[in-house]
Design a protein around this motif. Sequence first.
Motif, PDB file in Angstrom:
ATOM      1  N   GLN A 125       0.796  -1.322   0.028  1.00  0.00           N
ATOM      2  CA  GLN A 125      -0.214  -0.042   0.279  1.00  0.00           C
ATOM      3  C   GLN A 125       0.487   1.044   0.229  1.00  0.00           C
ATOM      4  O   GLN A 125       0.524   2.351  -0.409  1.00  0.00           O
ATOM      5  N   TRP A 126       1.748   0.815   0.398  1.00  0.00           N
ATOM      6  CA  TRP A 126       3.163   2.654   0.637  1.00  0.00           C
ATOM      7  C   TRP A 126       3.700   2.249  -0.472  1.00  0.00           C
ATOM      8  O   TRP A 126       4.125   3.515  -0.552  1.00  0.00           O
ATOM      9  N   GLU A 127       3.893   1.618  -0.781  1.00  0.00           N
ATOM     10  CA  GLU A 127       5.034   1.123  -2.019  1.00  0.00           C
ATOM     11  C   GLU A 127       4.069   1.932  -3.247  1.00  0.00           C
ATOM     12  O   GLU A 127       4.446   2.879  -4.082  1.00  0.00           O
ATOM     13  N   LEU A 128       2.883   1.755  -3.454  1.00  0.00           N
ATOM     14  CA  LEU A 128       1.445   2.616  -4.485  1.00  0.00           C
ATOM     15  C   LEU A 128       2.087   3.831  -4.319  1.00  0.00           C
ATOM     16  O   LEU A 128       1.888   5.370  -4.938  1.00  0.00           O
ATOM     17  N   LEU A 129       1.910   4.123  -2.303  1.00  0.00           N
ATOM     18  CA  LEU A 129       2.173   5.966  -2.166  1.00  0.00           C
ATOM     19  C   LEU A 129       3.015   6.533  -2.914  1.00  0.00           C
ATOM     20  O   LEU A 129       3.584   7.741  -3.343  1.00  0.00           O
ATOM     21  N   SER A 130       3.587   5.710  -2.594  1.00  0.00           N
ATOM     22  CA  SER A 130       5.138   6.094  -3.091  1.00  0.00           C
ATOM     23  C   SER A 130       6.027   6.348  -4.977  1.00  0.00           C
ATOM     24  O   SER A 130       6.224   7.212  -4.915  1.00  0.00           O
ATOM     25  N   GLN A 131       5.202   5.487  -5.588  1.00  0.00           N
ATOM     26  CA  GLN A 131       4.634   5.663  -6.847  1.00  0.00           C
ATOM     27  C   GLN A 131       4.361   7.011  -7.257  1.00  0.00           C
ATOM     28  O   GLN A 131       4.762   6.779  -8.466  1.00  0.00           O
ATOM     29  N   ALA A 132       2.575   6.949  -7.008  1.00  0.00           N
ATOM     30  CA  ALA A 132       2.372   8.194  -7.167  1.00  0.00           C
ATOM     31  C   ALA A 132       3.082   9.839  -6.313  1.00  0.00           C
ATOM     32  O   ALA A 132       2.834  10.454  -7.829  1.00  0.00           O
ATOM     33  N   LEU A 133       3.402   9.937  -5.496  1.00  0.00           N
ATOM     34  CA  LEU A 133       4.232  10.645  -5.164  1.00  0.00           C
ATOM     35  C   LEU A 133       5.911  10.628  -6.686  1.00  0.00           C
ATOM     36  O   LEU A 133       5.960  12.338  -6.839  1.00  0.00           O
ATOM     37  N   MET A 134       6.295   9.847  -6.436  1.00  0.00           N
ATOM     38  CA  MET A 134       7.338   9.714  -7.353  1.00  0.00           C
ATOM     39  C   MET A 134       6.333  10.350  -9.013  1.00  0.00           C
ATOM     40  O   MET A 134       8.149  10.761  -9.068  1.00  0.00           O
ATOM     41  N   SER A 135       5.726  10.126  -9.011  1.00  0.00           N
ATOM     42  CA  SER A 135       5.032   9.859 -10.749  1.00  0.00           C
ATOM     43  C   SER A 135       5.148  11.924 -10.158  1.00  0.00           C
ATOM     44  O   SER A 135       5.098  12.378 -11.380  1.00  0.00           O
ATOM     45  N   MET A 136       4.975  12.776  -9.481  1.00  0.00           N
ATOM     46  CA  MET A 136       4.299  14.021  -8.802  1.00  0.00           C
ATOM     47  C   MET A 136       5.916  14.798  -8.666  1.00  0.00           C
ATOM     48  O   MET A 136       6.671  15.714  -9.304  1.00  0.00           O
ATOM     49  N   VAL A 137       6.365  14.378  -7.385  1.00  0.00           N
ATOM     50  CA  VAL A 137       7.603  15.116  -7.217  1.00  0.00           C
ATOM     51  C   VAL A 137       9.000  14.559  -6.613  1.00  0.00           C
ATOM     52  O   VAL A 137       9.999  15.197  -6.365  1.00  0.00           O
ATOM     53  N   LEU A 138       8.762  13.284  -6.296  1.00  0.00           N
ATOM     54  CA  LEU A 138      10.247  12.755  -5.527  1.00  0.00           C
ATOM     55  C   LEU A 138      11.413  13.271  -6.167  1.00  0.00           C
ATOM     56  O   LEU A 138      12.149  13.745  -5.236  1.00  0.00           O
ATOM     57  N   GLU A 139      11.274  13.285  -7.416  1.00  0.00           N
ATOM     58  CA  GLU A 139      12.627  12.843  -8.164  1.00  0.00           C
ATOM     59  C   GLU A 139      13.093  14.289  -8.267  1.00  0.00           C
ATOM     60  O   GLU A 139      14.165  14.785  -7.764  1.00  0.00           O
ATOM     61  N   ARG A 140      12.141  15.656  -8.599  1.00  0.00           N
ATOM     62  CA  ARG A 140      12.480  16.680  -8.360  1.00  0.00           C
ATOM     63  C   ARG A 140      13.037  17.530  -7.264  1.00  0.00           C
ATOM     64  O   ARG A 140      13.855  17.930  -7.137  1.00  0.00           O
ATOM     65  N   ARG A 141      11.707  16.676  -5.862  1.00  0.00           N
ATOM     66  CA  ARG A 141      12.744  17.217  -4.402  1.00  0.00           C
ATOM     67  C   ARG A 141      13.346  16.905  -3.574  1.00  0.00           C
ATOM     68  O   ARG A 141      13.818  17.149  -2.942  1.00  0.00           O
ATOM     69  N   GLY A 142      13.773  15.460  -3.857  1.00  0.00           N
ATOM     70  CA  GLY A 142      14.441  14.780  -3.375  1.00  0.00           C
ATOM     71  C   GLY A 142      13.675  14.626  -1.739  1.00  0.00           C
ATOM     72  O   GLY A 142      14.406  15.270  -1.296  1.00  0.00           O
ATOM     73  N   SER A 143      12.776  13.202  -2.326  1.00  0.00           N
ATOM     74  CA  SER A 143      12.156  13.474  -0.568  1.00  0.00           C
ATOM     75  C   SER A 143      13.035  12.820   0.605  1.00  0.00           C
ATOM     76  O   SER A 143      14.262  11.546   0.324  1.00  0.00           O
ATOM     77  N   THR A 144      13.059  12.465   1.500  1.00  0.00           N
ATOM     78  CA  THR A 144      12.898  12.363   2.851  1.00  0.00           C
ATOM     79  C   THR A 144      11.757  11.652   3.784  1.00  0.00           C
ATOM     80  O   THR A 144      12.149  11.273   4.295  1.00  0.00           O
ATOM     81  N   LEU A 145      10.447  11.349   2.769  1.00  0.00           N
ATOM     82  CA  LEU A 145       9.673  11.684   4.074  1.00  0.00           C
ATOM     83  C   LEU A 145       9.518  10.118   4.171  1.00  0.00           C
ATOM     84  O   LEU A 145       9.936   8.968   3.208  1.00  0.00           O
ATOM     85  N   SER A 146       9.108   9.428   5.333  1.00  0.00           N
ATOM     86  CA  SER A 146       9.220   8.188   5.490  1.00  0.00           C
ATOM     87  C   SER A 146       8.240   8.300   6.724  1.00  0.00           C
ATOM     88  O   SER A 146       7.753   8.845   7.421  1.00  0.00           O
ATOM     89  N   MET A 147       7.196   6.782   7.099  1.00  0.00           N
ATOM     90  CA  MET A 147       6.190   6.710   7.330  1.00  0.00           C
ATOM     91  C   MET A 147       5.962   5.949   8.304  1.00  0.00           C
ATOM     92  O   MET A 147       7.388   5.484   8.355  1.00  0.00           O
ATOM     93  N   PRO A 148       5.405   6.241   9.604  1.00  0.00           N
ATOM     94  CA  PRO A 148       5.897   5.780  11.068  1.00  0.00           C
ATOM     95  C   PRO A 148       4.957   4.591  11.245  1.00  0.00           C
ATOM     96  O   PRO A 148       5.192   4.172  12.033  1.00  0.00           O
ATOM     97  N   PRO A 149       4.408   4.305  10.358  1.00  0.00           N
ATOM     98  CA  PRO A 149       3.547   2.681  10.619  1.00  0.00           C
ATOM     99  C   PRO A 149       3.903   1.273  10.228  1.00  0.00           C
ATOM    100  O   PRO A 149       5.335   2.041   9.296  1.00  0.00           O
ATOM    101  N   THR A 150       4.470   0.441  10.670  1.00  0.00           N
ATOM    102  CA  THR A 150       4.997  -0.772  10.292  1.00  0.00           C
ATOM    103  C   THR A 150       4.015  -1.923  10.578  1.00  0.00           C
ATOM    104  O   THR A 150       3.188  -1.973  11.048  1.00  0.00           O
TER     105      THR A 150
END
Length: 362
Positions: free
Chosen positions: A222-247
């Motif tokens: 579920q988080w992998e897909l959210l990563s992909q959605a983010l990647m398609s928009m902003v991650l590469e451009r801004r260099g993300s350090t967002l990490s999720m605290p649920p495990t």
Amino acid sequence: MSQRALQKRIISATISAMDEAVADSLRKTLPAQTMGIGIADLGCSSGPNTLMVISEIINKIYETCSQMGIPLPELRVSLNDLPGNDFNGIFMLLPEFYRNLEKENGVGPEGCFISGVAGSFYGRLFPKMSLHFVHSSSSLHWLSQVPPALCTKAGKHLNKGKIYISKTSPPSVLKAYLSQFQTDFFAFLRSRAAEMVAGGGMLLSFMGRSSPDAAAEVGSHQWELLSQALMSMVLERRGSTLSMPPTTPHAEEVANIVEEEGSFIINHLQGFEIDWDGGPTNNDDDNNNNNVVNGFENLSRGRRVAKTVRAVVESMVESHFGRDIMDELFRRYGELVDQYFSKTRAKHINLVLSVTRINSCY
Ligand SMILES: C[S@@+](CC[C@H](N)C(=O)[O-])C[C@H]1O[C@@H](n2cnc3c(N)ncnc32)[C@H](O)[C@@H]1O
């Protein structure tokens, strides 16, 4: 199915284990108690589920007492969550709750004292040896913090481009999440060990995984897909350090920590599967939550999941990337989830852990 209805389904799936745990802890502690029974629901949130759990626990206490032929004890019920929780929202529901309690069990507010306790369950919340039964659902997979070890001393982010453990994450990332879970869950158990009487019981349910491999798809996708959605928009451009605290711990990791902490014995530890969106929605859960009115029912399964996840993580994601991208991000995420649903049955694993406090030496 909304977040609340999904959690309600998880609670319903654990009701028989909870009934058993309540009855067992009463049988073990009742003869010794004179000051009433202390009950706590940790990570109670605010809404109908909060009081549903409490009313289930109370009914079971009354049933067990009547089977044992003993008078009803006074109940001290503590509802805990983080300080930002809407405790007032819960308190507004109390008059109706007490009316129902009186109707069903003949007991009013003078037999059942309900209070809110604001604070983190990773530390002490209650006086020593004051609790007989503790419940927590859908909360303990939230770590106390994003694992600090995800970032090296030199400031390098070890999981770049990802927001949770993924197949491409280096082993140091898996270790960082596990280590934070070990620290947090140990602190949780140590705090409850001090607060609970010997013989008291605890029923905990939280997200986990079925595979010993933390990068396996189930539990993290579920988080992998959210990563992909983010990647398609902003991650590469801004260099993300967002990490999720649920495990999503594995049952064995949970059992090891219980054993290491040493104050509880495990009665029951089991996982069960639940669809990401809770499964089909043609039940009255959703009608009760006005989802039909809100159009939730008419959304695709992926968009329902996106809406549910958005409700939980939006503030975190927004603080990294700003409000502007939120609508588009969760639209893309919903699409990815829909594509995923078309290929597979997307499911979470929920762990249910029942333990008994074995001695009181803290
Ligand atoms: C998904 S909700 C679960 C609500 C409810 N227990 C249920 O099953 O419907 C998770 C709740 O855990 C709370 N929570 C997360 N970390 C917590 C902590 N360290 N201490 C207390 N509550 C916490 C959150 O604030 C949130 O209300």
